[in-house]
Design a protein around this motif. Sequence first.
Motif, short mmCIF file in Angstrom:
data_model
loop_
_atom_site.label_atom_id
_atom_site.label_comp_id
_atom_site.label_asym_id
_atom_site.label_seq_id
_atom_site.Cartn_x
_atom_site.Cartn_y
_atom_site.Cartn_z
N MET A 291 37.70 46.34 35.37
CA MET A 291 37.25 44.78 34.94
C MET A 291 36.81 44.10 36.41
N THR A 292 35.82 43.40 36.14
CA THR A 292 35.40 42.38 37.27
C THR A 292 36.45 41.26 37.30
N ALA A 295 35.75 38.50 34.24
CA ALA A 295 36.19 39.04 33.06
C ALA A 295 37.72 38.83 33.11
N PHE A 296 38.27 39.20 33.82
CA PHE A 296 39.85 39.23 33.91
C PHE A 296 40.42 37.65 34.09
N LYS A 300 39.78 38.20 29.45
CA LYS A 300 39.26 39.19 28.55
C LYS A 300 40.02 40.45 28.42
N PHE A 301 41.04 40.66 29.03
CA PHE A 301 41.85 42.00 29.07
C PHE A 301 42.65 41.88 27.80
N LYS A 322 29.46 45.98 33.55
CA LYS A 322 29.16 44.91 34.46
C LYS A 322 28.15 44.11 34.03
N THR A 325 28.89 42.01 31.14
CA THR A 325 29.58 40.94 31.64
C THR A 325 28.95 39.82 32.05
#
Length: 345
Positions: A291-292, A295-296, A300-301, A322, A325
């Motif tokens: 995860m980037t 996003a984290f 988003k996780f 990616k 995202t």
Amino acid sequence: MLRYQARAYISSIRLLSQTSFVKFRANAQVLGKFKLEQDGHGHGHGLQNGSRNGVQDDIESPTSMAKDSSLPLVEQKYKVKPRQPKKKAPFLSEMEDDPNSKLSSWQEKIGQWVISTFSVDMDKSRSGPVAGGIYFAECKRQALVYPNEPMSDTAKFYYQTLALPISFSQQVQIIILHYWILSVRMRALPSKYAKEYQKKLVDRIFSDLETRMNTELGIKSGRIIEGYLKDFHTQFLGSVLSYDEGLMTDDITLAAALWRNVFNAKEDADIRHVEALLVYVRSQLYVLSKMTDRAFGFGKFKFVPPDQIVTPITKHQEAMIKQKTKEEFSEMNLPSQRSVLSMDE
């Protein structure tokens, strides 16, 4: 006081931040033995259902691994019967649980104006609702259970498949484990924000434990609650340090930490169950490593259910993730959606 001590602990482990991240990206040892499942285009599948349809025979979900054990379940014997909830408190808070508790349009406009005018650091501000809200809820729901209510599939994994005792203290240990999994990724954020995300999550966990002991367990003595919180704080520090040691060394050390903390160092614990939980943990860390930061950081996780299989993804798939995202965040242009967190790492 306890939350201050927890924050001090977080500050003390910041030196481990980058080292831990490099190690957890490169050291998914359990997953490393799996061959990548290929589809018709030669691209690997990241998640597979535990039913194994189309999946290689040597890959199992944590739930399947645990159920493969041939050892009989050992009935729990308690010197003191675990205290059960007397009532059910709101999952988060009354305002957060209320779907109608949104800001009005004029309140949103004023908020956006304030953020834009005063150049508010939204990545720092966002740590509260994301870490103290979204990710706190993720940690709490994994093993939450109430008498006379059906268990979630994840709770069944812990209390039925792994045969862990149904108790408040057991829930705390499972919450701590999931906090630690998230904290590994949080420490990989830029240090300015890593501390904020960890602090907000720790504060919310201990605040919620205090509230639940009062409302659900019916403990009215502040002195008794404070004593329990001190015990949980000690468990928190010991668990996180032992999991960090396992992360920095090998799966045997991490499995031993899981046995001591989650399985309460039971001499008759089923080693197959410990292995299943180890695979569960390594799977979460692997997904988080892909995860980037952006996003984290936006929450988003979600934890992968234990009946799901995580397999390594290809470089092509990682690039596609990616790109998705970037496409998602390209449409988020409000001042409140401002962020400097990376969409590439």
